[in-house]
Design a protein around this motif. Structure first.
Motif, mmCIF file in Angstrom:
data_model
loop_
_atom_site.group_PDB
_atom_site.id
_atom_site.type_symbol
_atom_site.label_atom_id
_atom_site.label_comp_id
_atom_site.label_asym_id
_atom_site.label_seq_id
_atom_site.Cartn_x
_atom_site.Cartn_y
_atom_site.Cartn_z
ATOM 1 N N TRP A 171 17.504 -50.772 -19.821
ATOM 2 C CA TRP A 171 18.166 -51.692 -20.795
ATOM 3 C C TRP A 171 19.579 -51.400 -20.088
ATOM 4 C CZ3 TRP A 171 21.014 -50.223 -25.474
ATOM 5 C CH2 TRP A 171 21.612 -51.442 -26.305
ATOM 6 N N PRO A 220 18.345 -42.510 -28.041
ATOM 7 C CA PRO A 220 18.257 -40.984 -28.686
ATOM 8 C C PRO A 220 19.919 -40.278 -28.623
ATOM 9 C CG PRO A 220 17.130 -41.107 -26.513
ATOM 10 C CD PRO A 220 17.478 -42.375 -26.779
ATOM 11 N N MET A 221 20.515 -40.797 -27.522
ATOM 12 C CA MET A 221 21.742 -40.248 -27.228
ATOM 13 C C MET A 221 22.951 -41.019 -27.880
ATOM 14 S SD MET A 221 23.143 -38.686 -23.529
ATOM 15 C CE MET A 221 21.563 -38.566 -23.256
ATOM 16 N N SER A 259 26.452 -37.459 -26.387
ATOM 17 C CA SER A 259 26.666 -36.412 -25.118
ATOM 18 C C SER A 259 28.261 -35.877 -25.264
ATOM 19 C CB SER A 259 26.991 -37.263 -23.666
ATOM 20 O OG SER A 259 28.068 -37.949 -23.552
ATOM 21 N N LYS A 292 31.033 -37.305 -24.699
ATOM 22 C CA LYS A 292 32.104 -37.432 -23.835
ATOM 23 C C LYS A 292 33.152 -38.307 -24.194
ATOM 24 C CE LYS A 292 29.230 -41.252 -21.332
ATOM 25 N NZ LYS A 292 28.687 -41.480 -20.179
ATOM 26 N N ALA A 319 20.157 -44.160 -18.064
ATOM 27 C CA ALA A 319 21.073 -43.404 -17.306
ATOM 28 C C ALA A 319 21.686 -44.233 -16.305
ATOM 29 C CB ALA A 319 20.220 -42.393 -16.459
ATOM 30 N N ASN A 326 19.166 -34.383 -18.513
ATOM 31 C CA ASN A 326 18.424 -34.793 -19.688
ATOM 32 C C ASN A 326 17.356 -34.418 -19.791
ATOM 33 O OD1 ASN A 326 21.017 -36.130 -20.409
ATOM 34 N ND2 ASN A 326 20.027 -38.174 -19.764
HETATM 35 P P1 NDP Z 1 20.771 -43.630 -24.686
HETATM 36 O O1 NDP Z 1 20.982 -43.311 -26.078
HETATM 37 O O2 NDP Z 1 19.866 -42.620 -23.902
HETATM 38 O O3 NDP Z 1 21.876 -43.832 -23.741
HETATM 39 C C1 NDP Z 1 21.803 -43.866 -22.210
HETATM 40 C C2 NDP Z 1 23.119 -43.988 -21.718
HETATM 41 O O4 NDP Z 1 24.036 -42.841 -22.013
HETATM 42 C C3 NDP Z 1 23.088 -43.975 -20.293
HETATM 43 O O5 NDP Z 1 22.931 -45.328 -19.675
HETATM 44 C C4 NDP Z 1 24.564 -43.402 -19.723
HETATM 45 O O6 NDP Z 1 25.535 -44.398 -19.932
HETATM 46 C C5 NDP Z 1 24.765 -42.380 -21.003
HETATM 47 N N1 NDP Z 1 24.157 -41.030 -20.536
HETATM 48 C C6 NDP Z 1 22.819 -40.584 -20.432
HETATM 49 N N2 NDP Z 1 22.677 -39.315 -19.950
HETATM 50 C C7 NDP Z 1 23.918 -38.820 -20.118
HETATM 51 C C8 NDP Z 1 24.549 -37.636 -19.901
HETATM 52 N N3 NDP Z 1 23.783 -36.714 -19.553
HETATM 53 N N4 NDP Z 1 25.802 -37.461 -20.057
HETATM 54 C C9 NDP Z 1 26.619 -38.451 -20.472
HETATM 55 N N5 NDP Z 1 26.219 -39.749 -20.480
HETATM 56 C C10 NDP Z 1 24.927 -39.912 -20.630
HETATM 57 O O7 NDP Z 1 19.767 -44.806 -24.251
HETATM 58 P P2 NDP Z 1 19.853 -46.349 -24.010
HETATM 59 O O8 NDP Z 1 20.698 -46.884 -25.156
HETATM 60 O O9 NDP Z 1 20.156 -46.580 -22.818
HETATM 61 O O10 NDP Z 1 18.201 -47.022 -24.512
HETATM 62 C C11 NDP Z 1 17.317 -46.113 -23.804
HETATM 63 C C12 NDP Z 1 16.063 -46.998 -23.598
HETATM 64 O O11 NDP Z 1 15.606 -47.449 -24.795
HETATM 65 C C13 NDP Z 1 16.367 -48.394 -22.991
HETATM 66 O O12 NDP Z 1 16.773 -48.141 -21.488
HETATM 67 C C14 NDP Z 1 15.071 -49.165 -23.347
HETATM 68 O O13 NDP Z 1 14.159 -49.021 -22.524
HETATM 69 C C15 NDP Z 1 14.995 -48.906 -24.580
HETATM 70 N N6 NDP Z 1 15.901 -49.747 -25.769
HETATM 71 C C16 NDP Z 1 15.076 -50.335 -26.407
HETATM 72 C C17 NDP Z 1 15.374 -51.176 -27.492
HETATM 73 C C18 NDP Z 1 14.528 -52.116 -28.589
HETATM 74 O O14 NDP Z 1 15.066 -52.958 -29.310
HETATM 75 N N7 NDP Z 1 13.104 -51.660 -28.282
HETATM 76 C C19 NDP Z 1 16.662 -51.391 -27.611
HETATM 77 C C20 NDP Z 1 17.757 -50.489 -26.952
HETATM 78 C C21 NDP Z 1 17.093 -49.872 -25.781
HETATM 79 P P3 NDP Z 1 26.927 -44.294 -19.352
HETATM 80 O O15 NDP Z 1 26.952 -43.280 -18.048
HETATM 81 O O16 NDP Z 1 27.141 -45.814 -18.735
HETATM 82 O O17 NDP Z 1 27.947 -44.087 -20.045
#
Ligand code: NDP
Length: 322
Positions: free
Chosen positions: A22, A208-209, A215, A217, A287, A296
């Protein structure tokens, strides 16, 4: 490497850290970076990938399908979703009617480059379509072999109970619920988790993050990190805004000693935290670069002692959404 857990009362094992695309694939990140992230996930033992027809207006499915091309299909679990409340086209180009469900799965399979998805999920509950109609369409899709299992996303406890009962009558099972869940967002604990346990579903939890906030940051009073979701004007910035509050960010910084004590990064602590819940089958982690995936996955298999779980609760206090 990543551990695997059973999804609901099924025999399907999924990687407890699942890769989601997403806001990234087809939007925030270029396709070559998306491919590198998928490659990093596969290298780390992640076998489960989650997307949706609506992500990047269908482009995310295409990018994921391209990135997974050439992999052994039997070694992957590919999950997608149907129905977003604001559909792009005509009156039936949305919802959980038989028409939309049947048409949508065909588009998803084409874009993903596969004959079947392992899990097909109702992205939201459709209050306008009879639940019986939706469940019959899902039963037919399973019978046709286009989806092996069925799940739901952001359904309430009552909706899960009603859907699970109908599915059973129709000869299939709902095996998963996909809600938001993190240290900062615990809304499912009181009702959705007990109903899911009762009906044989487990949770695959999104953000979850807290979209990167956990994180650590995002530091109060400091500029937003370049290239982060909070600076992504294509959609990320508006979706993460709810967490960018000074009180929340200050308390998140105060979690750092807990992560240090466990020898984890804060990102790893956030992912490990959701996996302590025994009804959670997987943390669905996004990611924007491959290094994040590699970091992660090290949350897999971590146990957080009760004393530290209690400290996390004390530190976060009333900023937690329940
Ligand atoms: P997260 O809370 O895992 O956030 C991910 C984002 O956090 C990354 O894209 C990156 O963004 C940042 N990140 C990840 N790892 C690190 C790290 N080690 N250090 C620093 N920053 C980090 O989850 P999402 O919000 O992306 O959601 C995950 C998945 O859940 C989606 O891809 C989708 O498949 C699902 N989803 C489902 C929904 C639903 O309604 N069913 C709604 C939303 C999501 P950046 O580097 O750009 O800051």
């Amino acid at each position: 490497m990543v551990n695997y857990r059973y999804l609901g009362n099924s025999g399907l094992k999924i990687s407890e850290i699942t890769y989601g695309n997403w806001l990234t694939h087809g939007s925030q990140v270029e396709n070559d970076v998306a491919t590198q992230c998928v490659r990093a996930a596969l290298d780390a033992g992640i076998t489960t990938f989650d997307t949706a027809d609506v992500y990047a207006n269908t482009k995310a499915e295409q990018v994921l399908g391209d990135a997974l091309a050439g992999q052994r299909r039997e070694s992957l679990e590919i999950f997608t979703k149907v129905y977003w409340p604001t559909g792009p086209g005509g009156p039936n180009d949305t919802g959980l009617s038989r028409k939309h469900v049947m048409e949508s799965i065909n588009g998803s399979l084409k874009r993903l480059g596969t004959d079947y998805v392992d899990l097909y999920q109702a992205h939201r509950y459709d209050t306008e379509t009879p639940l019986e109609e939706t469940m019959q369409a899902f039963a037919d899709i399973v019978r046709q072999g286009k989806a092996l299992y069925i799940g739901v996303s952001e359904w309430t406890a009552d909706q899960i109970r009603a859907g699970a009962a109908l599915a059973k009558d129709l000869g299939f099972q709902l095996i998963s619920s996909q809600p938001q869940y993190s240290m900062l967002w615990r809304v499912i604990e009181d009702e959705v988790v007990p109903a899911s346990k009762e009906c044989g579903l487990s949770q695959i939890v999104w953000s979850p993050m807290a979209q990167g906030v956990l994180s650590g940051k995002y530091v109060p009073g400091q500029p937003l990190p370049a290239g982060s979701r909070a600076t992504d004007e294509k959609g990320g910035a508006s979706s993460i805004r709810r967490f960018l509050d000074d009180d929340v960010l200050t308390r998140v910084q105060n979690l750092r000693p807990v992560a240090d004590e466990l020898g984890l990064s804060m990102a790893q602590l956030a992912v490990a935290w959701v996996l302590q819940n025994d009804n959670v089958a997987a943390a669905l982690v996004g990611a924007s670069r491959p290094e994040q995936v590699a970091e992660n996955v090290k949350a897999s298999g971590v146990t957080i002692p009760a004393e530290l779980l209690a400290r996390i609760d004390d530190v976060l206090g009333d900023v937690v959404e329940r």
